[in-house]
Design a protein around this motif. Structure first.
Motif, mmCIF file in Angstrom:
data_model
loop_
_atom_site.group_PDB
_atom_site.id
_atom_site.type_symbol
_atom_site.label_atom_id
_atom_site.label_comp_id
_atom_site.label_asym_id
_atom_site.label_seq_id
_atom_site.Cartn_x
_atom_site.Cartn_y
_atom_site.Cartn_z
ATOM 1 N N ALA A 128 -40.070 0.269 -38.344
ATOM 2 C CA ALA A 128 -40.596 1.497 -37.744
ATOM 3 C C ALA A 128 -41.144 1.216 -36.345
ATOM 4 C CB ALA A 128 -41.687 2.082 -38.636
ATOM 5 N N VAL A 129 -41.934 0.151 -36.224
ATOM 6 C CA VAL A 129 -42.525 -0.161 -34.920
ATOM 7 C C VAL A 129 -41.437 -0.493 -33.904
ATOM 8 C CG1 VAL A 129 -43.958 -1.838 -33.694
ATOM 9 C CG2 VAL A 129 -44.763 -0.854 -35.841
ATOM 10 N N LYS A 130 -40.427 -1.239 -34.355
ATOM 11 C CA LYS A 130 -39.354 -1.606 -33.433
ATOM 12 C C LYS A 130 -38.594 -0.351 -32.979
ATOM 13 C CE LYS A 130 -35.399 -4.680 -32.840
ATOM 14 N NZ LYS A 130 -34.581 -3.618 -32.259
ATOM 15 N N ALA A 131 -38.354 0.555 -33.932
ATOM 16 C CA ALA A 131 -37.592 1.769 -33.589
ATOM 17 C C ALA A 131 -38.321 2.603 -32.537
ATOM 18 C CB ALA A 131 -37.346 2.597 -34.847
ATOM 19 N N VAL A 132 -39.643 2.733 -32.677
ATOM 20 C CA VAL A 132 -40.370 3.530 -31.665
ATOM 21 C C VAL A 132 -40.475 2.781 -30.353
ATOM 22 C CG1 VAL A 132 -42.045 5.371 -31.967
ATOM 23 C CG2 VAL A 132 -42.171 3.402 -33.439
ATOM 24 N N ARG A 133 -40.657 1.480 -30.436
ATOM 25 C CA ARG A 133 -40.785 0.703 -29.198
ATOM 26 C C ARG A 133 -39.478 0.727 -28.408
ATOM 27 N NH1 ARG A 133 -45.328 -2.611 -28.796
ATOM 28 N NH2 ARG A 133 -44.255 -3.996 -27.368
ATOM 29 N N ASP A 134 -38.346 0.730 -29.134
ATOM 30 C CA ASP A 134 -37.061 0.809 -28.453
ATOM 31 C C ASP A 134 -36.912 2.111 -27.682
ATOM 32 O OD1 ASP A 134 -36.412 -1.622 -29.343
ATOM 33 O OD2 ASP A 134 -34.974 -0.986 -30.870
ATOM 34 N N PHE A 135 -37.697 3.097 -28.096
ATOM 35 C CA PHE A 135 -37.671 4.364 -27.375
ATOM 36 C C PHE A 135 -38.700 4.381 -26.246
ATOM 37 C CE2 PHE A 135 -34.890 6.334 -30.420
ATOM 38 C CZ PHE A 135 -34.305 7.344 -29.673
ATOM 39 N N GLY A 136 -39.304 3.250 -26.002
ATOM 40 C CA GLY A 136 -40.208 3.146 -24.862
ATOM 41 C C GLY A 136 -41.660 3.429 -25.173
ATOM 42 N N ILE A 137 -42.001 3.608 -26.449
ATOM 43 C CA ILE A 137 -43.407 3.825 -26.791
ATOM 44 C C ILE A 137 -44.021 2.468 -27.105
ATOM 45 C CG2 ILE A 137 -45.017 5.119 -28.244
ATOM 46 C CD1 ILE A 137 -43.206 6.916 -26.718
ATOM 47 N N THR A 138 -44.469 1.773 -26.102
ATOM 48 C CA THR A 138 -44.927 0.405 -26.307
ATOM 49 C C THR A 138 -46.379 0.333 -26.777
ATOM 50 O OG1 THR A 138 -45.331 0.370 -23.949
ATOM 51 C CG2 THR A 138 -43.324 -0.689 -24.721
ATOM 52 N N ARG A 139 -47.052 1.484 -26.764
ATOM 53 C CA ARG A 139 -48.439 1.486 -27.191
ATOM 54 C C ARG A 139 -48.564 1.305 -28.717
ATOM 55 N NH1 ARG A 139 -53.158 4.340 -26.529
ATOM 56 N NH2 ARG A 139 -52.354 6.005 -27.817
ATOM 57 N N LEU A 150 -52.112 9.075 -33.666
ATOM 58 C CA LEU A 150 -51.250 9.014 -32.481
ATOM 59 C C LEU A 150 -51.403 10.295 -31.665
ATOM 60 C CD1 LEU A 150 -47.971 7.702 -34.153
ATOM 61 C CD2 LEU A 150 -49.822 6.381 -33.152
ATOM 62 N N SER A 151 -51.049 10.236 -30.426
ATOM 63 C CA SER A 151 -51.087 11.436 -29.601
ATOM 64 C C SER A 151 -49.891 12.318 -29.956
ATOM 65 C CB SER A 151 -51.019 11.048 -28.129
ATOM 66 O OG SER A 151 -49.717 10.604 -27.827
ATOM 67 N N GLY A 152 -49.960 13.565 -29.525
ATOM 68 C CA GLY A 152 -48.882 14.508 -29.844
ATOM 69 C C GLY A 152 -47.531 13.997 -29.375
ATOM 70 N N GLY A 153 -47.490 13.424 -28.175
ATOM 71 C CA GLY A 153 -46.238 12.916 -27.640
ATOM 72 C C GLY A 153 -45.716 11.746 -28.451
ATOM 73 N N GLU A 154 -46.646 10.881 -28.871
ATOM 74 C CA GLU A 154 -46.238 9.715 -29.667
ATOM 75 C C GLU A 154 -45.699 10.146 -31.021
ATOM 76 O OE1 GLU A 154 -49.278 6.286 -27.964
ATOM 77 O OE2 GLU A 154 -49.924 7.633 -29.543
ATOM 78 N N ARG A 155 -46.316 11.198 -31.590
ATOM 79 C CA ARG A 155 -45.839 11.679 -32.878
ATOM 80 C C ARG A 155 -44.437 12.260 -32.748
ATOM 81 N NH1 ARG A 155 -50.720 14.788 -35.855
ATOM 82 N NH2 ARG A 155 -49.087 15.267 -37.340
ATOM 83 N N GLN A 156 -44.200 13.003 -31.672
ATOM 84 C CA GLN A 156 -42.862 13.534 -31.410
ATOM 85 C C GLN A 156 -41.869 12.392 -31.290
ATOM 86 O OE1 GLN A 156 -41.323 16.408 -31.017
ATOM 87 N NE2 GLN A 156 -43.102 17.613 -31.580
ATOM 88 N N SER A 157 -42.268 11.389 -30.524
ATOM 89 C CA SER A 157 -41.373 10.257 -30.282
ATOM 90 C C SER A 157 -41.078 9.526 -31.576
ATOM 91 C CB SER A 157 -42.009 9.280 -29.291
ATOM 92 O OG SER A 157 -42.441 9.999 -28.163
ATOM 93 N N LEU A 158 -42.107 9.386 -32.407
ATOM 94 C CA LEU A 158 -41.914 8.729 -33.702
ATOM 95 C C LEU A 158 -40.899 9.508 -34.530
ATOM 96 C CD1 LEU A 158 -42.892 6.564 -35.757
ATOM 97 C CD2 LEU A 158 -44.610 8.189 -36.506
ATOM 98 N N ALA A 159 -41.030 10.834 -34.521
ATOM 99 C CA ALA A 159 -40.115 11.666 -35.314
ATOM 100 C C ALA A 159 -38.689 11.570 -34.770
ATOM 101 C CB ALA A 159 -40.593 13.110 -35.315
ATOM 102 N N ARG A 190 -38.721 12.026 -21.503
ATOM 103 C CA ARG A 190 -38.074 10.728 -21.311
ATOM 104 C C ARG A 190 -37.348 10.301 -22.592
ATOM 105 N NH1 ARG A 190 -42.380 8.144 -18.872
ATOM 106 N NH2 ARG A 190 -42.770 6.908 -20.719
ATOM 107 N N ILE A 191 -38.001 10.566 -23.729
ATOM 108 C CA ILE A 191 -37.396 10.236 -25.021
ATOM 109 C C ILE A 191 -36.117 11.051 -25.228
ATOM 110 C CG2 ILE A 191 -37.761 10.221 -27.516
ATOM 111 C CD1 ILE A 191 -39.676 8.367 -26.336
ATOM 112 N N VAL A 192 -36.156 12.304 -24.810
ATOM 113 C CA VAL A 192 -34.972 13.159 -24.932
ATOM 114 C C VAL A 192 -33.832 12.559 -24.112
ATOM 115 C CG1 VAL A 192 -34.002 15.436 -24.439
ATOM 116 C CG2 VAL A 192 -36.297 15.246 -25.396
ATOM 117 N N GLY A 193 -34.176 12.105 -22.897
ATOM 118 C CA GLY A 193 -33.171 11.469 -22.043
ATOM 119 C C GLY A 193 -32.602 10.222 -22.696
ATOM 120 N N GLU A 194 -33.478 9.471 -23.358
ATOM 121 C CA GLU A 194 -33.039 8.247 -24.030
ATOM 122 C C GLU A 194 -32.087 8.567 -25.186
ATOM 123 O OE1 GLU A 194 -33.330 5.114 -23.410
ATOM 124 O OE2 GLU A 194 -32.685 4.269 -25.350
#
Lengths: 274, 332
Positions: A128-139, A150-159, A190-194
């Motif tokens: 899970a951590v690797k999958a989100v980090r690959d999307f650029g969420i390094t926090r 998590l922040s709203g953006g991080e939760r979106q990115s996780l989903a 940015r995640i959408v672009g990714e």
């Protein structure tokens, strides 16, 4: 890329609930590696359209095609099995569960055998951590953290990362930036672009024209359940799109009448209608 | 620091501190001799009977539902056992299976009504609670002509379900510990447990993730009603008789134990260890008071205060857990 078969296509889809027609002859195409922005004001039928795509509602008329082949979804699971993933405003995640646990809800990795098959927390957290980090969420570093922290953006990115990890081909994002601040929204864009870069077909639903223009390749404006305009990137300006969304009534006209009002009332804004 | 922080993020942290706190309170202000208290059976017996019901009730609460019909299912379980095997003199196994299947049946009804309607399970189980009281009272008067039925269980049944170990500790203590270990394993170590938390966190998302939401909810209701009739059955075997009354105190006592144990009333958060500690805390407050110099009439006040303190603690620990991120702290 317009010669490739669209991953998902709607042909003249109508949806009515009893006597009420919600969607009229919706035709849309979305290709791999493309972001289709679906714009529309509240009540334009965006939610019904999403639910139809996600298999919650069945179209009254018309057909849905995937890879050029007609499909029917009887349940949301049918759409999910075909690779259509919907990410809702709050990410569809579980605030009081850990990142690793919520990432794998329903598809838990296990270790051991027979009745002693146990949930493999370590593997779940790592993936899970690797999958989100690959999307650029390094926090995000610790899979045991609770999603609600998590922040709203991080939760979106996780989903989104979750959907991509489990093989989504079509990503439906329902107002992913609506409740977010400027910085968080930029994050999600940015995640959408990714996701696009990875070859997913993205349907991005929003009423924020700026966000749509930042990532969209293709735009469709929905008014009272029908496609009012369908155009590609660069074909219309922001003002034109806003005007379209407002239902033809020009935003510029509205602004002008506001200005006149302000002048006539010594700078006080009009009282909101009770 | 790191360790303390990790501990506080556990759902059972509040229950553990409540448990320690109440013992400390009794030792400091009640002059309790710890050796006496630890050796006493009264509170452990209470905890075991309550605990077997509190665990499934707590799991239901984690899933976002509530079951108060257990208050009627305890006498229902003991009456069924006593009527079948005492009044009708059938083999004890018939009475036991009868009691357990009766529990499963009522649980099935609770579960089906909950998933088929949009009525909150509190109201549904309130309905079955009152209805079951009626059935148990009217049924036993109709069949036996009395509200109390004697039962003579054979030795093996006494040994397994109604034994007093060392003359004082009920054998249900072992059943409780076994049940707690089993459920602790299932809830915290298996995929099924993960589904339970997902269910309580967000039903819609859980359904979308392919979790059998209805099946799990029905299963949990069956588990709680059956556990309650199991406790009733054990009591009938232990006391050689069954009464139609009793069991109502279990409703509030299980809710207190579960909430002190750190389960979130609205679902999605909690632990089996917490429920067990919450049950122990409740039992020590209500029975341990006899070992103190404190007038026992105060015990309800202490229970109420413990409940409020525990809930406040759980609330702040949960907030802490939400925002806790060990490496972020280390960097600052």
């Amino acid at each position: 890329m317009s010669d490739t078969t669209p991953v998902l296509e709607l042909r003249k889809v109508d949806k009515s609930f009893g006597p009420i027609d919600v969607l009229h002859e919706i035709s849309l195409k979305v290709r791999a590696g493309e972001v289709l922005c679906l714009l529309g004001d509240n009540g334009a039928g965006k939610s019904t359209l999403i639910k139809t795509l996600a298999g919650v509602h069945k179209p009254t008329r018309g057909e849905i095609l995937m890879d050029g082949e007609a499909v029917t979804f009887d349940r949301p699971k049918d759409a999910a099995d075909r690779g259509i993933a919907t990410v809702h405003q709050f990410g569809g995640t579980f605030p009081l569960m850990s990142i690793g646990r919520s990432f794998f809800v329903g598809v838990e990795p296990t270790k051991g055998w027979g009745p002693f098959k146990i949930f493999d927390r370590k593997t779940a957290n790592e993936i899970a951590v690797k999958a989100v980090r690959d999307f650029g969420i390094t926090r995000i570093e610790d899979g045991d953290r609770l999603v609600g922290g998590l922040s709203g953006g991080e939760r979106q990115s996780l989903a989104i990362a979750r959907a991509v990890h489990f093989g989504a081909r079509v990503l439906i994002l329902d107002e992913p930036t609506a409740a977010l601040g400027v910085k968080q929204a930029a994050h999600v864009l940015r995640i959408v672009g990714e996701a696009r870069r990875r070859g997913l077909a993205v349907i991005f639903i929003t009423h924020q024209v700026m966000h749509a223009m930042a990532v969209g390749d293709h735009f469709a404006v929905l008014i009272r359940g029908a496609i009012a305009a369908d155009f590609r990137k660069g074909e219309k300006t922001r003002e034109e799109i806003t005007d379209l969304m407002a239902g033809g009534e020009s935003m510029a006209d509205l602004e002008a009448s506001l200005d006149t009002y302000m002048e006539n009332h010594e700078g006080h804004a009009p009282q909101p209608a009770a | 620091m790191q360790l303390i922080a990790r501990f506080l993020t556990q759902p059972a942290a509040g229950a553990f501190l409540s448990f320690l706190g109440i013992i400390l309170f009794y030792v400091l202000f009640g002059g309790v001799d710890l050796g006496n208290l630890a050796g006493a059976a009264s509170w452990v017996n209470l905890a075991a009977n309550l605990g077997i019901v509190a665990i499934p009730v707590g799991l239901l609460m984690i899933s976002g539902e509530l079951d108060i019909s257990i208050g009627a299912m305890i006498p229902a379980g003991s009456m069924t056992t006593a009527i079948l095997s005492g009044y009708y003199d059938l083999p004890i196994i018939v009475g036991m299976l009868g009691a357990l299947s009766f529990g499963a049946l009522v649980g099935l009804v609770n579960g089906l009504l909950t998933v088929r309607t949009s009525v909150p399970s509190l109201i549904i189980t309130l309905g079955t609670l009152v209805a079951m009281q009626g059935i148990v009272l009217a049924g036993s008067v109709l069949v036996t002509g009395a509200a109390s039925v004697p039962l003579a269980a054979p030795d093996w049944a006494k040994f397994l379900f109604g034994q007093l170990i060392g003359g004082s500790h009920q054998v249900v203590i072992l059943w409780w510990l076994g049940f707690a270990l089993l459920m602790g394993f299932v809830v915290h170590r298996t995929p099924l447990g993960n589904w339970l938390f997902a269910l309580g966190g967000d039903k819609e998302s859980a359904r979308n993730a392919g979790i059998p939401v209805r099946g799990m909810t029905i299963g949990l209701f069956i588990l709680s009603a059956t556990s309650a009739s199991f406790v009733g059955m054990c009591q009938a075997i232990l006391f050689n008789s069954a009464q139609v009354s009793g069991g109502m105190s279990y409703i509030f006592n299980t809710v207190v134990s579960v909430v002190v144990g750190g389960v979130l009333l609205t679902g999605g958060f909690g632990s089996v260890l917490g429920i067990v500690l919450g049950t122990l805390t409740f039992a020590i407050v209500s029975q341990g008071i006899y070992f103190t110099d404190i007038d026992r009439n105060w015990s309800n006040l202490i229970i109420g205060a413990t409940l409020l303190l525990a809930v406040l603690m759980n609330e702040s620990f949960r907030k802490f857990a939400l925002n806790y991120s060990p490496r972020k702290k280390a960097r600052n």
